[in-house]
Design a protein around this motif. Structure first.
Motif, mmCIF file in Angstrom:
data_model
loop_
_atom_site.group_PDB
_atom_site.id
_atom_site.type_symbol
_atom_site.label_atom_id
_atom_site.label_comp_id
_atom_site.label_asym_id
_atom_site.label_seq_id
_atom_site.Cartn_x
_atom_site.Cartn_y
_atom_site.Cartn_z
ATOM 1 N N SER A 2 1.982 15.742 16.431
ATOM 2 C CA SER A 2 0.954 16.101 15.454
ATOM 3 C C SER A 2 -0.417 15.593 15.894
ATOM 4 N N VAL A 3 -1.400 16.463 15.865
ATOM 5 C CA VAL A 3 -2.769 16.046 16.157
ATOM 6 C C VAL A 3 -3.480 15.711 14.846
ATOM 7 N N LEU A 4 -3.217 16.541 13.839
ATOM 8 C CA LEU A 4 -3.819 16.296 12.521
ATOM 9 C C LEU A 4 -2.724 16.245 11.455
ATOM 10 N N GLU A 5 -2.754 15.182 10.671
ATOM 11 C CA GLU A 5 -1.839 15.093 9.528
ATOM 12 C C GLU A 5 -2.664 14.784 8.289
ATOM 13 N N ARG A 85 -15.331 12.504 20.827
ATOM 14 C CA ARG A 85 -14.346 12.638 21.912
ATOM 15 C C ARG A 85 -13.175 13.557 21.607
ATOM 16 N N THR A 86 -12.751 13.571 20.365
ATOM 17 C CA THR A 86 -11.474 14.232 20.060
ATOM 18 C C THR A 86 -11.637 15.529 19.264
ATOM 19 N N ILE A 87 -12.665 15.557 18.390
ATOM 20 C CA ILE A 87 -12.787 16.695 17.475
ATOM 21 C C ILE A 87 -13.937 17.598 17.888
ATOM 22 N N GLY A 88 -13.690 18.907 17.874
ATOM 23 C CA GLY A 88 -14.762 19.870 18.114
ATOM 24 C C GLY A 88 -14.985 20.682 16.855
ATOM 25 N N PHE A 89 -16.258 20.912 16.513
ATOM 26 C CA PHE A 89 -16.579 21.699 15.316
ATOM 27 C C PHE A 89 -17.222 23.028 15.713
ATOM 28 N N VAL A 90 -16.820 24.088 15.013
ATOM 29 C CA VAL A 90 -17.480 25.387 15.183
ATOM 30 C C VAL A 90 -17.881 25.872 13.796
ATOM 31 N N PHE A 91 -19.157 26.271 13.662
ATOM 32 C CA PHE A 91 -19.662 26.688 12.351
ATOM 33 C C PHE A 91 -20.008 28.174 12.372
ATOM 34 N N GLN A 92 -20.125 28.729 11.175
ATOM 35 C CA GLN A 92 -20.450 30.150 11.052
ATOM 36 C C GLN A 92 -21.785 30.480 11.724
ATOM 37 N N ASP A 93 -22.785 29.596 11.523
ATOM 38 C CA ASP A 93 -24.119 29.913 12.050
ATOM 39 C C ASP A 93 -24.410 29.164 13.362
ATOM 40 N N PHE A 94 -23.395 28.926 14.143
ATOM 41 C CA PHE A 94 -23.445 28.419 15.528
ATOM 42 C C PHE A 94 -23.959 26.977 15.662
ATOM 43 N N ASN A 95 -25.059 26.642 14.927
ATOM 44 C CA ASN A 95 -25.619 25.280 14.989
ATOM 45 C C ASN A 95 -25.934 24.794 16.398
ATOM 46 N N ALA A 157 -17.643 22.812 21.552
ATOM 47 C CA ALA A 157 -16.585 22.187 20.746
ATOM 48 C C ALA A 157 -15.392 21.765 21.604
ATOM 49 N N LEU A 158 -15.238 22.414 22.770
ATOM 50 C CA LEU A 158 -14.057 22.136 23.601
ATOM 51 C C LEU A 158 -14.359 21.232 24.787
ATOM 52 N N VAL A 159 -15.656 21.003 25.067
ATOM 53 C CA VAL A 159 -16.032 20.278 26.282
ATOM 54 C C VAL A 159 -15.416 18.869 26.276
ATOM 55 N N GLY A 160 -15.117 18.387 27.478
ATOM 56 C CA GLY A 160 -14.434 17.097 27.566
ATOM 57 C C GLY A 160 -12.957 17.325 27.299
ATOM 58 N N ASP A 161 -12.351 16.403 26.594
ATOM 59 C CA ASP A 161 -10.919 16.538 26.370
ATOM 60 C C ASP A 161 -10.618 16.562 24.884
ATOM 61 N N ARG A 162 -11.190 17.567 24.177
ATOM 62 C CA ARG A 162 -10.998 17.629 22.727
ATOM 63 C C ARG A 162 -9.592 18.106 22.406
#
Lengths: 240, 200
Positions: A2-5, A85-95, A157-162
């Motif tokens: 599990s990555v997220l619980e 380091r671990t979490i990548g976020f993607v938003f509707q308006d790109f940000n 959002a994916l760069v590195g080791d997310r």
């Protein structure tokens, strides 16, 4: 693994008569390589779920565990590091930051995390290349189409080791072809082992997910069963 | 789906045998619509009767080896069909729409739960179509078009359910009153006619 619980997560805003239950008793488990879509009408708690899963907001009660570590036990700095380091976020308006090129936008989280500018740039270019955007590296956001900007945001959002990708209506501002391109990238990232939660009200987008969770009035009201193979579909169609 | 016109379309490329027509029909429609050989021959016979195709006059070659050609009249029929808008203007009597309307009035039934059961089923179907899109439709334009058509159709139904859910929620305690408004006159006679609602 599990990555997220999320265990019994609730979020209440306000007090007394003005109390609003944004989320009630949410249980959600997302394994490495899994893509989970969260569907629900506006106001159903989708975005609150995402901000709590992303450690941007604390639940009123319940527990969030990311990569085996409980968020409640982490300091603000620990959580900030987790987000870098671990979490990548993607938003509707790109940000994306308008003053930075595509490559600089993608490299930014690594630089903020202390990586040297040169190393971060190399990693950023690699992430862009992987999403077919190598040629756009030195373009500024306003020199790119909406679809390209969102792909840059996914590279960031994916760069590195997310390991955990959290997306809030990632295709909301895009036409259907670009929306599909974006969801295919998220889907491909999951195949490489990333765990993703995609919040959307778009059923076409959600149908890429391994599992779909339905949210209503802050509660999980329903979930899809594991998908059947396509054979069952093709056999049921009969020509008249 | 008109098998008749699909066969004319295949014959417009040149003369073909019955068995060949069946194989090509299935290949061109992304193998989503299976067609049995009997259907192919019955349809060809009717087309020949109507003067839209011709078969080999040599009576020795019957069965699978019998060849068919499109006639001039057949070409005109095909061109006319392609340019005629399909009959999608008048809404069908959708069973799902009926179910939701009925569920609103049946005591003890939570209409929003009825909506959710259907929403989940539709999304599960869409997941299956999306798996086909992901795995098989990439290199097959016909299949990709068929799969997208199905996905957009199902998506429209999900959107309608979402909208219905919202409307019913907004109606809230006012729902019974909105179900039987005092000044109910229903739809105008012309609209009634167009959507095929029978007058009481």
């Amino acid at each position: 693994m599990s990555v997220l619980e999320m265990h019994g997560v609730s979020r209440v805003y306000g007090q007394g008569a003005a109390e609003v239950h944004a989320l009630t008793d949410i249980d959600l488990n997302v394994e490495a390589g899994a893509m989970v879509a969260v569907m629900g009408p506006s106001g159903s708690g989708k975005s609150t779920l995402l901000t709590i899963a992303g450690s941007l907001e604390d639940p009123t009660s319940g527990e969030v565990v990311i990569g085996g570590a409980a968020l409640a036990k982490m300091s603000r700095n620990d959580k900030a590091r987790l987000r870098r380091r671990t979490i990548g976020f993607v938003f509707q308006d790109f940000n994306l930051l308008p003053g930075l090129t595509a490559a600089e936008n993608v490299a930014l989280p690594l630089e903020l995390d202390g990586m040297s500018a040169r190393k971060a740039r190399v990693a950023g270019l690699k992430a862009l290349d992987e999403l077919g955007l190598g040629a756009r590296a030195s373009n500024f956001p306003d020199q790119m189409s909406g679809g390209e900007r969102q792909r840059v945001a996914i590279a960031r959002a994916l760069v590195g080791d997310r390991r955990l990708l959290l997306a809030d209506e990632p295709s909301g501002a895009l036409d259907s072809a670009n929306g599909e391109a974006v969801i295919r990238l998220i889907h491909a990232a999951c195949k490489r082992g990333v765990a993703a939660v995609v919040v959307t009200h778009d059923a076409q987008l959600a149908s890429w997910a391994d599992r779909v969770v339905f949210l209503r009035d802050g509660r999980v009201t329903d979930r899809t069963s594991p998908p059947q193979g396509p054979e069952s579909l093709l056999e049921q169609e009969q020509i008249r | 789906m008109s098998v008749r016109h699909a066969l004319l379309a295949l014959l417009s490329e040149g003369p073909k045998y019955g068995l060949q027509l069946r194989e090509e029909f299935e290949a061109r429609t992304g193998e989503v619509w299976p067609l049995n050989v009997g259907q192919v021959y019955t349809t060809l016979q009717r087309l020949e009767r109507d003067g839209l195709v011709e078969s080999d006059t040599d009576s020795d070659t019957d069965g699978p080896q019998k060849g068919f050609r499109i006639t001039k009249a057949g070409q005109q029929e095909l061109a006319g069909w392609l340019r005629t808008p399909s009959d999608i203007a008048s809404p069908p009597r959708d069973e799902l729409v009926m179910k939701i309307l009925v569920a609103l009035r049946v005591p003890g039934i939570d209409v929003r739960e009825v909506i959710q059961v259907h929403r989940r089923y539709l999304v599960e179907l869409m997941q299956q179509w999306t798996r086909i899109k992901e795995t098989e439709a990439e290199a097959d334009l016909s299949l990709a078009l068929v799969v997208d058509a199905e996905l957009f159709r199902l998506d429209a139904v999900v959107r309608w359910l979402d909208d219905a859910d919202g409307r019913i929620k907004r109606a809230g305690a006012d729902l019974p009153a909105q179900l039987s408004p005092p000044q109910a006159r229903g739809v105008s006679p012309s609209l009634r006619l167009r959507i095929g609602v029978k007058k009481r």
